[in-house]
Design an enzyme around this catalytic site. Structure first.
Site, mmCIF file in Angstrom:
data_model
loop_
_atom_site.group_PDB
_atom_site.id
_atom_site.type_symbol
_atom_site.label_atom_id
_atom_site.label_comp_id
_atom_site.label_asym_id
_atom_site.label_seq_id
_atom_site.Cartn_x
_atom_site.Cartn_y
_atom_site.Cartn_z
ATOM 1 N N HIS A 122 0.879 -1.174 0.000
ATOM 2 C CA HIS A 122 0.000 0.000 0.000
ATOM 3 C C HIS A 122 0.921 1.231 0.000
ATOM 4 O O HIS A 122 2.027 1.171 0.543
ATOM 5 C CB HIS A 122 -0.835 -0.049 1.291
ATOM 6 N N GLN A 202 -4.360 -4.953 7.002
ATOM 7 C CA GLN A 202 -5.388 -5.858 6.467
ATOM 8 C C GLN A 202 -5.386 -7.213 7.162
ATOM 9 O O GLN A 202 -6.092 -8.137 6.738
ATOM 10 C CB GLN A 202 -5.185 -6.059 4.956
ATOM 11 N N LYS A 225 -10.008 -0.536 10.778
ATOM 12 C CA LYS A 225 -10.148 -1.708 9.890
ATOM 13 C C LYS A 225 -10.509 -2.957 10.688
ATOM 14 O O LYS A 225 -10.584 -4.061 10.149
ATOM 15 C CB LYS A 225 -8.861 -1.903 9.095
#
Ligand code: PLP
Length: 405
Positions: A122, A202, A225
């Protein structure tokens, strides 16, 4: 144990709304997850009963807030299996955690040194290292990704040389869902004396995270998240590293003694927490992680894997579909492109049918370009997504393709 998904969905009021006249199907969990009532109630309780600044007052409320804040730190440490709470630094999130390390680490980087990242990072775990390399005339080396979306570990090993000063790698790819073999990577890097930062943005809501087993030197993640609030996250660092690093920002309680000539700094972790911290955020993050713990991350993982596999199988049967990222080990993310159709057009039509997906490069532009693309459509799953929602998503995608073709 199977999770009661219908019961879980009741904890997330936002899911029961209609979007464009259709029941919302929220498949943008990799961008941010929805929040359960438990987290919202925690935020309300903090501001209704406990709000005060921390580490500063002798009065009752300040002591309550400080105690709860430090309990949250302790809980987070336990959640990721850190050795001690002092290894947990509260930040604004993953991006700040990586910037923090990439900034304070510059004293260890000289001209010609190397930093190794991967082709699936990312931008938040790419640009801070690239900019550090620019500042220090160091080199950024990139581990390639194969057609399936897995790291080429052979190349990894070769890229780590005597000049390498840091390896930074995603635990899970936000574009493809690939689970990287972080234990193997830290072993490879440590063999050559190189520290490793793992971007866990993630992973934290989908996989068990054990920083000791992983043996990473730094681990970064964001609460939002993982069913927690925005604006709070964590940098885990091994104590020996955190002790070696200088402060990131200055001011507030991060000092020991200040005179006009000189300042000495506080002990860990306060040395790294300048200014008033996000106390409420830390408490609500604890509640979110407790929510995950209560449901059991292994149950969550199993459920999400089943929904992912189901949706992937059905999607691949639609004509002209290309799934981006078919790693042997993956979680929660389904990226794809449809022959001759712009991802944005598909995403817009899906939105009209109440389905929230993401389109574009997902802040991992070099990875998407590596697959010869400018963007993908990404459906990403969370604890509350159902097989029925997967069916609705596939049916809507089919309908959208028919319209666009
Ligand atoms: N790293 C990965 C792999 C991500 O998916 C994200 C967000 O999408 C980030 C870093 C940045 O996280 P944040 O915006 O919470 O700082």
């Amino acid at each position: 144990m199977a999770l009661n998904i219908q019961q879980i969905r009741k904890d997330f009021p936002v899911l029961s709304q209609k979007v464009n006249g259709k029941p919302l199907v929220y498949l943008d969990n990799a961008a941010t997850t929805q929040k359960p009532v438990q987290v919202m109630e925690r935020i309300t309780r903090y501001y209704s009963e406990e709000n005060s600044n921390v580490h500063r007052g002798v009065h009752h409320l300040s002591q309550v807030a400080t105690e709860k804040f430090e309990e949250a730190r302790k809980y987070v440490a336990g959640f990721i299996h850190a050795n001690k709470p002092e290894e947990i630094v509260f930040t604004r999130g993953t991006t700040e955690s990586v910037n923090f390390v990439a900034t304070v680490f510059q004293q260890f980087i000289g001209e010609g040194d190397e930093i190794v990242i991967t082709a699936m990072e990312h931008h938040s775990n790419l640009v801070p290292w690239q900019q550090l390399c620019h500042r220090k005339k160091a080199k950024l080396k990139v581990v390639p990704v194969n057609e399936k979306g897995e790291l080429e570990l052979g190349a990894f090993e070769k890229l780590i040389t005597s000049k390498t000063k840091m390896v930074a790698v995603a635990h899970v790819s936000n574009v493809m869902g690939t689970i990287n073999p972080v234990e193997k990577i830290t072993a490879l890097a440590h063999k050559k004396g190189v520290p490793v930062l793992v971007d866990g943005a993630q992973a934290i809501a989908h996989l068990p995270v054990d920083v000791r087993k992983m043996d990473c030197d730094f681990y970064a993640f964001s609460a939002h998240k993982a069913y927690g609030p925005m604006g709070i996250g964590v940098l885990y660092g091994k104590e020996e590293w955190l002790n070696k690093l200088p402060p990131y920002q200055f001011g507030g309680e991060m000092v020991d003694h200040v005179s006009f000539e000189k300042t000495t700094f506080n002990v860990l972790p306060y040395k790294f927490e300048a200014g008033t911290p996000n106390v409420c955020g830390a408490l609500a993050m604890e509640t979110a992680l407790r929510y995950i713990e209560e449901k059991d991350i292994e149950n969550i993982r199993q459920h999400e894997d089943e929904v992912l596999e189901y949706a992937t199988g059905k999607l691949k049967k639609l004509p002209g579909m290309r799934v981006i990222g078919e790693a042997g080990k993956k979680t929660a993310v389904l990226s794809f492109v449809a022959d001759g159709i712009h991802p944005y057009d598909l995403g817009t039509l899906l939105d009209q049918m109440g389905i929230a997906v993401r389109t574009g490069h997902h802040c991992a532009q070099p990875l998407v370009e590596r697959f010869g693309l400018s963007g993908t459509v990404r459906a990403s799953f969370g604890i509350y997504n159902t097989f029925k929602e997967a069916d609705v998503f596939i049916g809507a995608t089919k309908q959208a393709l028919d319209m666009l073709r």
